[in-house]
Scaffold this motif. Structure first.
Motif, PDB file in Angstrom:
ATOM      1  N   LEU A  46       0.832  -1.202   0.000  1.00  0.00           N
ATOM      2  CA  LEU A  46       0.000   0.000   0.000  1.00  0.00           C
ATOM      3  C   LEU A  46       0.872   1.260   0.000  1.00  0.00           C
ATOM      4  CD1 LEU A  46      -2.611  -1.021   2.717  1.00  0.00           C
ATOM      5  CD2 LEU A  46      -2.913  -1.089   0.234  1.00  0.00           C
ATOM      6  N   PHE A  47       1.807   1.296   0.920  1.00  0.00           N
ATOM      7  CA  PHE A  47       2.660   2.471   1.067  1.00  0.00           C
ATOM      8  C   PHE A  47       4.069   2.045   1.459  1.00  0.00           C
ATOM      9  CE2 PHE A  47      -0.431   5.803   0.888  1.00  0.00           C
ATOM     10  CZ  PHE A  47      -1.574   5.350   1.533  1.00  0.00           C
ATOM     11  N   MET A  48       5.011   2.906   1.065  1.00  0.00           N
ATOM     12  CA  MET A  48       6.363   2.808   1.587  1.00  0.00           C
ATOM     13  C   MET A  48       6.752   4.203   2.046  1.00  0.00           C
ATOM     14  SD  MET A  48       9.640   1.511  -0.443  1.00  0.00           S
ATOM     15  CE  MET A  48       9.308   2.792  -1.629  1.00  0.00           C
ATOM     16  N   LEU A  49       7.182   4.306   3.301  1.00  0.00           N
ATOM     17  CA  LEU A  49       7.447   5.615   3.893  1.00  0.00           C
ATOM     18  C   LEU A  49       8.832   5.642   4.495  1.00  0.00           C
ATOM     19  CD1 LEU A  49       4.263   5.757   6.114  1.00  0.00           C
ATOM     20  CD2 LEU A  49       4.669   7.350   4.271  1.00  0.00           C
ATOM     21  N   SER A  50       9.503   6.768   4.359  1.00  0.00           N
ATOM     22  CA  SER A  50      10.699   6.975   5.177  1.00  0.00           C
ATOM     23  C   SER A  50      10.564   8.237   6.025  1.00  0.00           C
ATOM     24  CB  SER A  50      11.953   7.044   4.305  1.00  0.00           C
ATOM     25  OG  SER A  50      11.803   8.020   3.305  1.00  0.00           O
ATOM     26  N   SER A  51       9.580   9.060   5.685  1.00  0.00           N
ATOM     27  CA  SER A  51       9.300  10.246   6.500  1.00  0.00           C
ATOM     28  C   SER A  51       7.932  10.789   6.120  1.00  0.00           C
ATOM     29  CB  SER A  51      10.364  11.325   6.278  1.00  0.00           C
ATOM     30  OG  SER A  51      10.329  11.787   4.956  1.00  0.00           O
ATOM     31  N   GLY A  52       7.348  11.603   7.023  1.00  0.00           N
ATOM     32  CA  GLY A  52       6.168  12.379   6.686  1.00  0.00           C
ATOM     33  C   GLY A  52       4.894  11.581   6.507  1.00  0.00           C
ATOM     34  N   LYS A  53       4.233  11.837   5.407  1.00  0.00           N
ATOM     35  CA  LYS A  53       2.867  11.376   5.205  1.00  0.00           C
ATOM     36  C   LYS A  53       2.656  11.074   3.734  1.00  0.00           C
ATOM     37  CE  LYS A  53      -1.709  13.551   5.772  1.00  0.00           C
ATOM     38  NZ  LYS A  53      -2.399  14.710   6.385  1.00  0.00           N
ATOM     39  N   LYS A  54       1.868  10.023   3.475  1.00  0.00           N
ATOM     40  CA  LYS A  54       1.473   9.728   2.093  1.00  0.00           C
ATOM     41  C   LYS A  54      -0.010   9.442   2.057  1.00  0.00           C
ATOM     42  CE  LYS A  54       5.750   8.042   0.002  1.00  0.00           C
ATOM     43  NZ  LYS A  54       6.397   6.947  -0.737  1.00  0.00           N
ATOM     44  N   LYS A  55      -0.625   9.785   0.920  1.00  0.00           N
ATOM     45  CA  LYS A  55      -2.069   9.592   0.762  1.00  0.00           C
ATOM     46  C   LYS A  55      -2.329   8.932  -0.571  1.00  0.00           C
ATOM     47  CE  LYS A  55      -6.365  12.303   1.197  1.00  0.00           C
ATOM     48  NZ  LYS A  55      -7.149  11.881   0.033  1.00  0.00           N
ATOM     49  N   HIS A  56      -3.233   7.948  -0.537  1.00  0.00           N
ATOM     50  CA  HIS A  56      -3.655   7.308  -1.783  1.00  0.00           C
ATOM     51  C   HIS A  56      -5.121   6.982  -1.653  1.00  0.00           C
ATOM     52  CE1 HIS A  56      -3.817   3.882  -4.795  1.00  0.00           C
ATOM     53  NE2 HIS A  56      -3.472   4.935  -5.483  1.00  0.00           N
ATOM     54  N   GLY A  57      -5.945   7.771  -2.331  1.00  0.00           N
ATOM     55  CA  GLY A  57      -7.389   7.570  -2.221  1.00  0.00           C
ATOM     56  C   GLY A  57      -7.849   7.813  -0.800  1.00  0.00           C
ATOM     57  N   ARG A  58      -8.517   6.797  -0.210  1.00  0.00           N
ATOM     58  CA  ARG A  58      -9.023   6.939   1.153  1.00  0.00           C
ATOM     59  C   ARG A  58      -8.005   6.511   2.215  1.00  0.00           C
ATOM     60  NH1 ARG A  58     -12.322   3.387   2.205  1.00  0.00           N
ATOM     61  NH2 ARG A  58     -12.150   2.091   0.344  1.00  0.00           N
ATOM     62  N   LEU A  59      -6.830   6.132   1.779  1.00  0.00           N
ATOM     63  CA  LEU A  59      -5.792   5.671   2.712  1.00  0.00           C
ATOM     64  C   LEU A  59      -4.736   6.748   2.935  1.00  0.00           C
ATOM     65  CD1 LEU A  59      -7.140   2.937   1.946  1.00  0.00           C
ATOM     66  CD2 LEU A  59      -4.864   1.948   1.890  1.00  0.00           C
ATOM     67  N   ILE A  60      -4.365   6.900   4.203  1.00  0.00           N
ATOM     68  CA  ILE A  60      -3.324   7.851   4.579  1.00  0.00           C
ATOM     69  C   ILE A  60      -2.348   7.127   5.502  1.00  0.00           C
ATOM     70  CG2 ILE A  60      -2.810  10.051   5.708  1.00  0.00           C
ATOM     71  CD1 ILE A  60      -5.856  10.711   5.278  1.00  0.00           C
ATOM     72  N   ALA A  61      -1.063   7.282   5.251  1.00  0.00           N
ATOM     73  CA  ALA A  61      -0.047   6.698   6.131  1.00  0.00           C
ATOM     74  C   ALA A  61       0.868   7.801   6.621  1.00  0.00           C
ATOM     75  CB  ALA A  61       0.742   5.628   5.402  1.00  0.00           C
ATOM     76  N   THR A  62       1.181   7.760   7.912  1.00  0.00           N
ATOM     77  CA  THR A  62       2.086   8.731   8.502  1.00  0.00           C
ATOM     78  C   THR A  62       3.191   8.003   9.251  1.00  0.00           C
ATOM     79  OG1 THR A  62       0.843   8.869  10.556  1.00  0.00           O
ATOM     80  CG2 THR A  62       0.191  10.382   8.808  1.00  0.00           C
ATOM     81  N   ILE A  63       4.306   8.663   9.396  1.00  0.00           N
ATOM     82  CA  ILE A  63       5.399   8.090  10.170  1.00  0.00           C
ATOM     83  C   ILE A  63       6.081   9.187  10.972  1.00  0.00           C
ATOM     84  CG2 ILE A  63       7.090   8.273   8.274  1.00  0.00           C
ATOM     85  CD1 ILE A  63       8.269   5.584   9.315  1.00  0.00           C
ATOM     86  N   ASN A  64       6.433   8.845  12.213  1.00  0.00           N
ATOM     87  CA  ASN A  64       7.202   9.739  13.076  1.00  0.00           C
ATOM     88  C   ASN A  64       8.491   9.002  13.422  1.00  0.00           C
ATOM     89  OD1 ASN A  64       8.336  11.038  15.391  1.00  0.00           O
ATOM     90  ND2 ASN A  64       6.377  12.056  15.735  1.00  0.00           N
ATOM     91  N   ILE A  65       9.566   9.396  12.765  1.00  0.00           N
ATOM     92  CA  ILE A  65      10.832   8.676  12.914  1.00  0.00           C
ATOM     93  C   ILE A  65      11.370   8.792  14.345  1.00  0.00           C
ATOM     94  CG2 ILE A  65      13.245   8.592  12.148  1.00  0.00           C
ATOM     95  CD1 ILE A  65      11.378   7.494  10.084  1.00  0.00           C
ATOM     96  N   GLN A  66      11.234   9.980  14.928  1.00  0.00           N
ATOM     97  CA  GLN A  66      11.758  10.188  16.284  1.00  0.00           C
ATOM     98  C   GLN A  66      11.049   9.291  17.286  1.00  0.00           C
ATOM     99  OE1 GLN A  66      11.073  12.867  14.211  1.00  0.00           O
ATOM    100  NE2 GLN A  66      13.256  13.037  13.778  1.00  0.00           N
TER     101      GLN A  66
END
Lengths: 109, 115
Positions: A46-66
């Protein structure tokens, strides 16, 4: 201790509800993946994240590295969103993904 | 959209027999992986493969396991002498590169049942 922890393990929602699935990890990572596994077993990225936020349609992924924490949100949930949602991390210096146990989501009509 | 293809979808074998699980990764991808999921458990990494050699493997990937890219398209996982505990869903995956920005594409899996 598991390097990747997800919560909740199981989640039941009514159609239209806002869903949040959480993932915490205890190791240094280069990326975090959210994946969806359908009842037949197939896995979809669905998503690959290394920082911040991504959105795809009705899906949102966030990450807080700290804080070593990520969330997957589903807005206006639908019965077809019913699946197991899996968080997996790519550890720094490694090629492998380390998987969480998954969150089984059931959305009722 | 191109996809990773795995065959067979289900394989039943007797303990002690050799099995070969086959995968056709996406054609321009360079990195290949095998993962497995024992029923009811989380997905576990087995091995990664690049440039015709293993680049990383887990403790699970012992001498009973081997991987091969026999031609330009197939990527196989061989289990030499299957044990009951090898029963699992085996997933092949591929990616174009191994940066943190590289998407990972999974096949639909092969369910291996060892009796």
């Amino acid at each position: 201790k598991n390097e990747v922890e997800q919560s909740p393990q199981n989640l039941t929602a009514q159609e239209g509800e806002f869903i949040t699935i959480n993932c915490s990890y205890s190791v240094g990572i280069s990326a975090l993946h959210w994946l969806q596994q359908h009842p037949g077993g197939g896995i979809v990225s669905l998503f690959m994240l290394s920082s911040g936020k991504k959105k795809h349609g009705r899906l949102i992924a966030t990450i807080n590295i700290q804080e070593k924490h990520s969330s997957l949100h589903i807005t206006a949930s639908h019965p077809r969103d019913s699946a197991v949602y899996i968080c997996a991390v790519k550890k720094g210096g490694s090629e492998k993904l380390v998987f969480g146990k998954g969150t089984k989501l059931t959305v009722n009509p | 959209e191109p996809e990773v293809t795995q065959t067979p979808s289900h394989q039943v074998t007797q303990m002690g027999q050799e099995v070969i699980l086959r995968c056709v990764p996406i054609s321009n991808h360079l990195y290949f992986y095998w993962y497995r999921q024992i029923l009811g458990q989380k997905v576990e990494f087995l091995v990664s493969f690049y440039n015709n050699e293993i680049s990383e493997k887990s403790e699970i990937f012992d001498d009973q396991f081997s991987v091969e890219r026999p031609d330009g398209s197939n990527f196989t996982l061989k289990i030499r002498s299957t044990k009951l505990e090898d029963s699992a869903m085996y997933f092949c995956a591929s990616s174009p590169d191994r940066t943190e920005y590289s998407p990972l594409h999974f096949g639909n899996g092969t369910r291996l049942t060892v009796t």
